[in-house]
Design a protein around this motif. Structure first.
Motif, mmCIF file in Angstrom:
data_model
loop_
_atom_site.group_PDB
_atom_site.id
_atom_site.type_symbol
_atom_site.label_atom_id
_atom_site.label_comp_id
_atom_site.label_asym_id
_atom_site.label_seq_id
_atom_site.Cartn_x
_atom_site.Cartn_y
_atom_site.Cartn_z
ATOM 1 N N ILE A 179 0.860 -1.266 -0.069
ATOM 2 C CA ILE A 179 -0.172 0.086 0.148
ATOM 3 C C ILE A 179 0.928 1.173 -0.020
ATOM 4 O O ILE A 179 1.898 1.414 1.040
ATOM 5 C CB ILE A 179 -0.819 0.125 1.157
ATOM 6 N N GLY A 180 0.579 2.258 -0.896
ATOM 7 C CA GLY A 180 1.235 3.606 -0.850
ATOM 8 C C GLY A 180 0.367 4.599 -0.183
ATOM 9 O O GLY A 180 -0.119 4.323 0.634
ATOM 10 N N ILE A 181 0.303 5.612 -0.915
ATOM 11 C CA ILE A 181 -0.529 6.849 -0.301
ATOM 12 C C ILE A 181 -1.687 6.524 -0.871
ATOM 13 O O ILE A 181 -2.202 7.077 -1.957
ATOM 14 C CB ILE A 181 0.306 8.084 -0.652
ATOM 15 N N ASN A 182 -2.682 6.052 -0.156
ATOM 16 C CA ASN A 182 -4.072 6.165 -0.616
ATOM 17 C C ASN A 182 -4.527 5.190 -1.668
ATOM 18 O O ASN A 182 -5.209 5.342 -2.298
ATOM 19 C CB ASN A 182 -4.803 7.220 -0.730
ATOM 20 N N ARG A 183 -3.464 4.217 -1.972
ATOM 21 C CA ARG A 183 -3.612 3.217 -3.014
ATOM 22 C C ARG A 183 -3.072 1.987 -2.991
ATOM 23 O O ARG A 183 -1.832 1.855 -2.184
ATOM 24 C CB ARG A 183 -3.363 3.828 -4.647
ATOM 25 N N VAL A 184 -3.455 0.929 -3.536
ATOM 26 C CA VAL A 184 -2.726 -0.312 -3.459
ATOM 27 C C VAL A 184 -2.043 -0.463 -4.606
ATOM 28 O O VAL A 184 -2.385 -0.386 -5.767
ATOM 29 C CB VAL A 184 -3.658 -1.811 -3.272
ATOM 30 N N LEU A 185 -0.516 -0.661 -4.555
ATOM 31 C CA LEU A 185 0.183 -0.638 -5.676
ATOM 32 C C LEU A 185 0.677 -2.002 -6.155
ATOM 33 O O LEU A 185 1.112 -2.173 -7.004
ATOM 34 C CB LEU A 185 1.566 -0.048 -5.122
ATOM 35 N N GLY A 186 0.621 -3.061 -5.370
ATOM 36 C CA GLY A 186 0.918 -4.332 -5.612
ATOM 37 C C GLY A 186 0.705 -5.276 -4.496
ATOM 38 O O GLY A 186 -0.018 -5.135 -3.733
ATOM 39 N N ASN A 209 5.247 -2.273 3.927
ATOM 40 C CA ASN A 209 5.256 -0.720 3.945
ATOM 41 C C ASN A 209 6.205 -0.076 3.275
ATOM 42 O O ASN A 209 6.089 1.065 2.756
ATOM 43 C CB ASN A 209 4.888 -0.447 5.284
ATOM 44 N N GLN A 210 7.590 -0.460 3.697
ATOM 45 C CA GLN A 210 8.599 0.132 3.003
ATOM 46 C C GLN A 210 8.749 -0.075 1.517
ATOM 47 O O GLN A 210 9.007 0.978 0.900
ATOM 48 C CB GLN A 210 9.846 -0.535 3.570
ATOM 49 N N LEU A 211 8.354 -1.231 0.947
ATOM 50 C CA LEU A 211 8.224 -1.244 -0.588
ATOM 51 C C LEU A 211 7.239 -0.328 -1.063
ATOM 52 O O LEU A 211 7.262 0.395 -2.230
ATOM 53 C CB LEU A 211 7.904 -2.622 -0.906
ATOM 54 N N GLY A 212 5.850 -0.161 -0.313
ATOM 55 C CA GLY A 212 5.124 0.878 -0.687
ATOM 56 C C GLY A 212 5.744 2.329 -0.786
ATOM 57 O O GLY A 212 5.134 3.021 -1.781
#
Length: 460
Positions: A179-186, A209-212
């Motif tokens: 999860i990035g900022i307000n969106r799922v990235l992968g 979280n770090q990957l996000g």
């Protein structure tokens, strides 16, 4: 329910601690007793022994066992009647009760402290691992490299196989979302079939979280670059349209004006008619050259530039280019080619266009009677063309970028001679398509353009 816990080696080690500490406390209590020390003080030795056992072991079992054994030993050795478990004095009974309660509380607190220490060490270890991951990802650019670093870190830390991708999957025990900022990235997919413990899941989720954060940073950068490129392309397109409209209007205005004059004036002499027709002819040639450059650039940018190579005579290419530029009659043009017939395997039409563009550039920066020299010679496995002039030379402001698109010299005083800045960019693309090289430099006087074409005559 009290569990012994631990493996066999751990149990043996704790049992040894238990025996040694109990033996030491019995020895110390007997020593104090022989020195006529009161039983209340001797009781402190047993309390210390219980605390030591609780400290060197894990869980409640050994601490509680030490409390019970210490109470029995104290009762048997130091409570009247001695060497008997019977208690006759109520004060002694209360003393033992308080001792047992104190021991149990001490064991409980010691166990809690041990658990807090374990949790602190665990959190410290996780923090260090996350710091290592964050440090690895700090200077990593490129989504593939970020995913590779994350995969390597998790597999090294948790000792399981995972698959990290930008594919968004439904969260489950085996799927951890990134999860990035307000969106799922992968997502992180756990490929290993073994069940993971809580610590392993904490590390994987923290890594997610770090990957996000890293992916969000990279994706934001890429989006900004796309916006920047789009803005530059929009600006370039607007500049091109303005330049094209200006450059098309200039020859068209000349053609319209000259033809209108011929139609309106009935008494024009033959010489005047010839002069006006020549102007129309020159303006039409200029217009044709502009359109040809635009078409060639569109082919180059779309990747549709196809070479139709044939053996061409170098002299023919040069004189055809000169023929297309009537303005060269006002310059002192000098052509230097080898005496032997020199053939080159090129696309004749495009090579003439290269020569026209370079010679047109020389016309802009020279005056009447200035010299333009076209020289051709063989060098190793290539044929070198050089076009020199005795004009004002190339401005230092544009010399490094002269082969880029839409680069023009703002210092040209004659506005009618300005172009849209595509000619030399097209020359570079055509020469490179032939496998050659081109460069521009300032000579002792004026500018010099040199390009080479591989000599493929023997291979055709």
């Amino acid at each position: 329910m009290i569990s012994l816990g631990g493996n066999m080696k751990e149990k043996i080690r704790y049992f040894i601690y238990f025996i040694v500490i109990i033996s030491i406390e019995l020895f110390c209590s007997q020593t104090l007793n022989s020195m006529s020390i009161g039983k209340e003080n001797i009781l402190m030795v047993f309390i210390v022994g219980v605390l030591l056992i609780a400290t060197f072991t894990k869980g409640y079992f050994y601490g509680l066992l030490a409390s019970i054994v210490s109470v029995l030993c104290f009762n048997f050795l130091y409570i009247n009647p001695n060497y008997d478990f019977h208690i006759s004095d109520p004060n002694d009974f209360m003393l033992i009760i308080f001792f047992l309660m104190t021991s149990i509380i001490a064991c409980s607190l010691t166990d809690r402290f041990q658990k807090q220490i374990i949790i602190s060490k665990k959190n410290e270890s996780i923090s260090k691992q996350l710091y290592i991951l964050s440090e690895r990802l700090l200077n990593v650019s490129g989504i593939e490299h970020i995913l590779a670093k994350g995969t390597q870190y998790i597999e090294e830390s948790v000792q399981i196989e995972v698959n990290i991708s930008l594919e968004i999957k439904e969260e489950s025990k085996k799927i951890i979302p990134i999860i990035g900022i307000n969106r799922v990235l992968g997502s992180i997919e756990i490929i290993s079939q073994q069940d993971l413990n809580e610590d392993q899941m904490i590390i994987i989720k923290a890594a997610a979280n770090q990957l996000g954060n890293a992916l969000e940073r990279e994706l934001t950068y890429l989006e900004q670059e796309k916006i920047k490129v789009a803005m530059e392309r929009e600006h370039m397109l607007n500049s091109m349209l303005r330049s094209i409209s200006h450059d098309l209007r200039t020859p068209l205005t000349g053609i319209v004006g000259a033809s209108q004059l011929m139609m309106d004036q009935e008494n024009l002499s033959r010489e005047d008619i010839y002069s006006l027709a020549k102007d129309i002819h020159n303006q039409a040639h200029w217009l044709t050259q502009i359109v040809e450059n635009i078409l060639n650039m569109s082919k180059i940018e779309s990747g549709n530039l196809i070479l139709h190579k044939n053996l061409e005579v170098v002299d023919d290419l040069i004189y055809e280019a000169i023929h297309h530029l009537p303005e060269l009659e006002k310059r002192n043009v000098k052509v230097e080619v080898p005496d032997d017939l020199l053939l080159v395997n090129v696309d004749g039409k495009l090579m003439v266009q290269v020569l026209i563009n370079i010679l047109s550039n020389a016309l802009k920066y020279t005056k009447e009677k200035d010299q333009i020299t076209i020289q051709v010679k063989k060098i190793k496995d290539a044929i070198e063309f050089s076009i020199k002039d005795t004009g004002i030379g190339i401005s230092k402001n544009i010399l490094e970028h002269i082969f880029d698109e839409f680069v023009t010299d703002a210092n040209i005083s004659n506005d009618s001679q300005k172009g849209i800045g595509l000619g030399l960019a097209i020359c570079k693309a055509i020469i490179q398509a032939h496998g050659g090289e081109i460069e521009a430099k300032n000579d002792v006087q004026g500018a010099c353009f040199v390009f080479t074409i591989p000599n493929e005559e023997l291979n055709v």
